[in-house]
Design a protein around this motif. Structure first.
Motif, short mmCIF file in Angstrom:
data_model
loop_
_atom_site.label_atom_id
_atom_site.label_comp_id
_atom_site.label_asym_id
_atom_site.label_seq_id
_atom_site.Cartn_x
_atom_site.Cartn_y
_atom_site.Cartn_z
N GLN A 42 0.85 -1.19 0.00
CA GLN A 42 0.00 0.00 0.00
C GLN A 42 0.89 1.24 0.00
OE1 GLN A 42 -2.85 0.13 3.18
NE2 GLN A 42 -3.49 2.21 2.70
N THR A 43 0.67 2.12 -0.97
CA THR A 43 1.41 3.37 -1.02
C THR A 43 0.86 4.30 0.06
OG1 THR A 43 1.89 3.15 -3.37
CG2 THR A 43 1.98 5.37 -2.46
N GLU A 44 1.77 4.85 0.86
CA GLU A 44 1.38 5.79 1.91
C GLU A 44 2.55 6.69 2.26
OE1 GLU A 44 2.19 3.15 5.91
OE2 GLU A 44 0.17 3.17 5.13
N ASN A 45 2.27 7.96 2.48
CA ASN A 45 3.27 8.95 2.89
C ASN A 45 4.53 8.91 2.01
OD1 ASN A 45 1.56 9.63 5.02
ND2 ASN A 45 2.49 8.11 6.35
N ALA A 46 4.36 8.95 0.70
CA ALA A 46 5.47 8.93 -0.28
C ALA A 46 6.36 7.71 -0.12
CB ALA A 46 6.28 10.22 -0.20
N GLY A 47 5.80 6.63 0.37
CA GLY A 47 6.54 5.38 0.53
C GLY A 47 5.63 4.19 0.28
N CYS A 48 6.12 3.02 0.59
CA CYS A 48 5.37 1.79 0.36
C CYS A 48 5.36 0.94 1.63
CB CYS A 48 6.02 1.01 -0.79
SG CYS A 48 5.16 -0.52 -1.23
N ARG A 49 4.15 0.59 2.06
CA ARG A 49 4.02 -0.33 3.19
C ARG A 49 3.86 -1.73 2.61
NH1 ARG A 49 -0.88 -0.41 7.36
NH2 ARG A 49 -1.89 -0.17 5.36
N PHE A 65 13.97 -3.33 -6.50
CA PHE A 65 14.26 -2.95 -7.87
C PHE A 65 13.18 -1.99 -8.38
CE2 PHE A 65 16.47 -6.89 -7.22
CZ PHE A 65 17.65 -6.74 -7.92
N GLY A 66 13.61 -0.99 -9.11
CA GLY A 66 12.69 0.00 -9.67
C GLY A 66 11.90 -0.55 -10.85
N GLU A 67 11.04 0.30 -11.39
CA GLU A 67 10.15 -0.13 -12.47
C GLU A 67 10.88 -0.52 -13.75
OE1 GLU A 67 7.39 3.06 -13.36
OE2 GLU A 67 8.94 4.52 -12.96
N LYS A 68 12.11 -0.06 -13.94
CA LYS A 68 12.89 -0.41 -15.13
C LYS A 68 13.87 -1.54 -14.84
CE LYS A 68 12.48 4.21 -17.02
NZ LYS A 68 13.18 5.45 -17.35
N GLY A 69 13.80 -2.13 -13.66
CA GLY A 69 14.65 -3.26 -13.30
C GLY A 69 15.95 -2.89 -12.62
N GLN A 70 16.18 -1.61 -12.38
CA GLN A 70 17.41 -1.16 -11.74
C GLN A 70 17.32 -1.29 -10.22
OE1 GLN A 70 14.90 0.75 -12.63
NE2 GLN A 70 14.81 2.57 -11.36
N ASP A 82 4.11 1.46 -6.68
CA ASP A 82 4.00 1.35 -8.14
C ASP A 82 5.36 1.44 -8.84
OD1 ASP A 82 1.29 1.09 -7.85
OD2 ASP A 82 0.84 3.16 -8.44
N LYS A 83 6.36 1.94 -8.15
CA LYS A 83 7.71 2.09 -8.72
C LYS A 83 8.61 0.90 -8.40
CE LYS A 83 6.81 6.23 -10.27
NZ LYS A 83 6.59 6.47 -11.67
N ILE A 84 8.10 -0.10 -7.67
CA ILE A 84 8.88 -1.28 -7.31
C ILE A 84 8.44 -2.44 -8.20
CG2 ILE A 84 9.47 -2.91 -5.46
CD1 ILE A 84 8.67 -0.70 -3.45
N SER A 85 9.39 -3.01 -8.94
CA SER A 85 9.06 -4.13 -9.83
C SER A 85 9.28 -5.49 -9.17
CB SER A 85 9.87 -4.06 -11.12
OG SER A 85 11.26 -4.15 -10.84
N ARG A 86 10.30 -5.59 -8.32
CA ARG A 86 10.56 -6.85 -7.63
C ARG A 86 11.38 -6.60 -6.37
NH1 ARG A 86 15.12 -9.58 -11.50
NH2 ARG A 86 15.88 -7.57 -12.17
N VAL A 87 11.34 -7.59 -5.51
CA VAL A 87 12.07 -7.56 -4.24
C VAL A 87 12.92 -8.82 -4.18
CG1 VAL A 87 11.86 -7.61 -1.72
CG2 VAL A 87 10.23 -6.27 -3.07
#
Length: 143
Positions: free
Chosen positions: A39-46, A69-74, A104-109
Motif C-alpha cells: 500500500q502506497t502511503e506517505n510517499a513510501g510503500c508499506r 528494484f525499480g520499475e525499469k529493473g534497476q 508502483d515504482k517497485i518491480s521486484r524484491v
C-alpha cells in the motif's frame, strides 16, 4: 461374492492414496515468505509479509538483506528487514514501511540472504536453507 484377495486388491489404492495426502501436508524444513500486500502511503510503500518457520526449532531472531528494484529493473534501494522471532510452525505477519519509494515504482524484491539468524541466541544458518518465496501482489519476490 468377492474373494478375500479381491477385497484386499480394492483396498490397496485407497491406502496408497492416503499416504500421498499425508506426505503432501508435511513441509520440508525451511522458511516461507509471502509478499501478501502493498500500500502506497506517505510517499513510501508499506509491505506486508506472511512468514512461516517450517524448522523444528523456534528462530529467535532473523534479519534479511533485501534489494528493491525499480520499475525499469534497476536497483533502487537496499535495506534490512527485521522479521524478529519466528516460532516453529506458526505463521507471522510483519509490515515494513519503505520510505521514498512508492509501491508502483517497485518491480521486484530480492531476498539477498540472512544478515542475522539466531536460534536460542546462537548464530544459525537455518534462515537461508529451504527458502520458499511467493508474491500475492504485482511485485515479484525472488531470492
Amino acid at each position: 461374492m468377492m474373494k478375500k484377495s479381491q477385497i484386499a486388491l480394492l483396498a490397496l489404492p485407497l491406502l496408497w492414496g492416503a499416504g500421498i495426502t499425508q506426505a503432501e501436508d508435511t513441509k520440508a524444513p525451511g522458511i516461507s515468505i509471502e509478499l501478501s500486500a502493498t500500500q502506497t502511503e506517505n510517499a513510501g510503500c508499506r509491505m506486508s509479509f506472511l512468514i512461516q518457520n517450517h524448522h523444528a526449532q523456534d528462530i529467535t531472531d532473523v534479519v534479511y538483506e533485501t534489494v528493491l528494484f525499480g520499475e525499469k529493473g534497476q536497483v533502487a534501494q537496499m535495506t534490512l528487514l527485521d522479521f524478529q522471532d519466528l516460532p516453529a510452525g506458526r505463521p507471522r505477519v510483519r509490515q515494513f514501511h519503505i520510505s521514498a519509494l512508492i509501491c508502483d515504482k517497485i518491480s521486484r524484491v530480492l531476498i539477498n540472504g540472512a544478515e542475522r539468524c539466531a536460534i536460542d541466541g546462537q548464530a544459525a544458518k537455518s534462515c537461508d536453507q529451504g527458502l520458499e518465496l511467493k508474491s500475492m501482489t504485482n511485485i515479484e519476490l525472488i531470492g
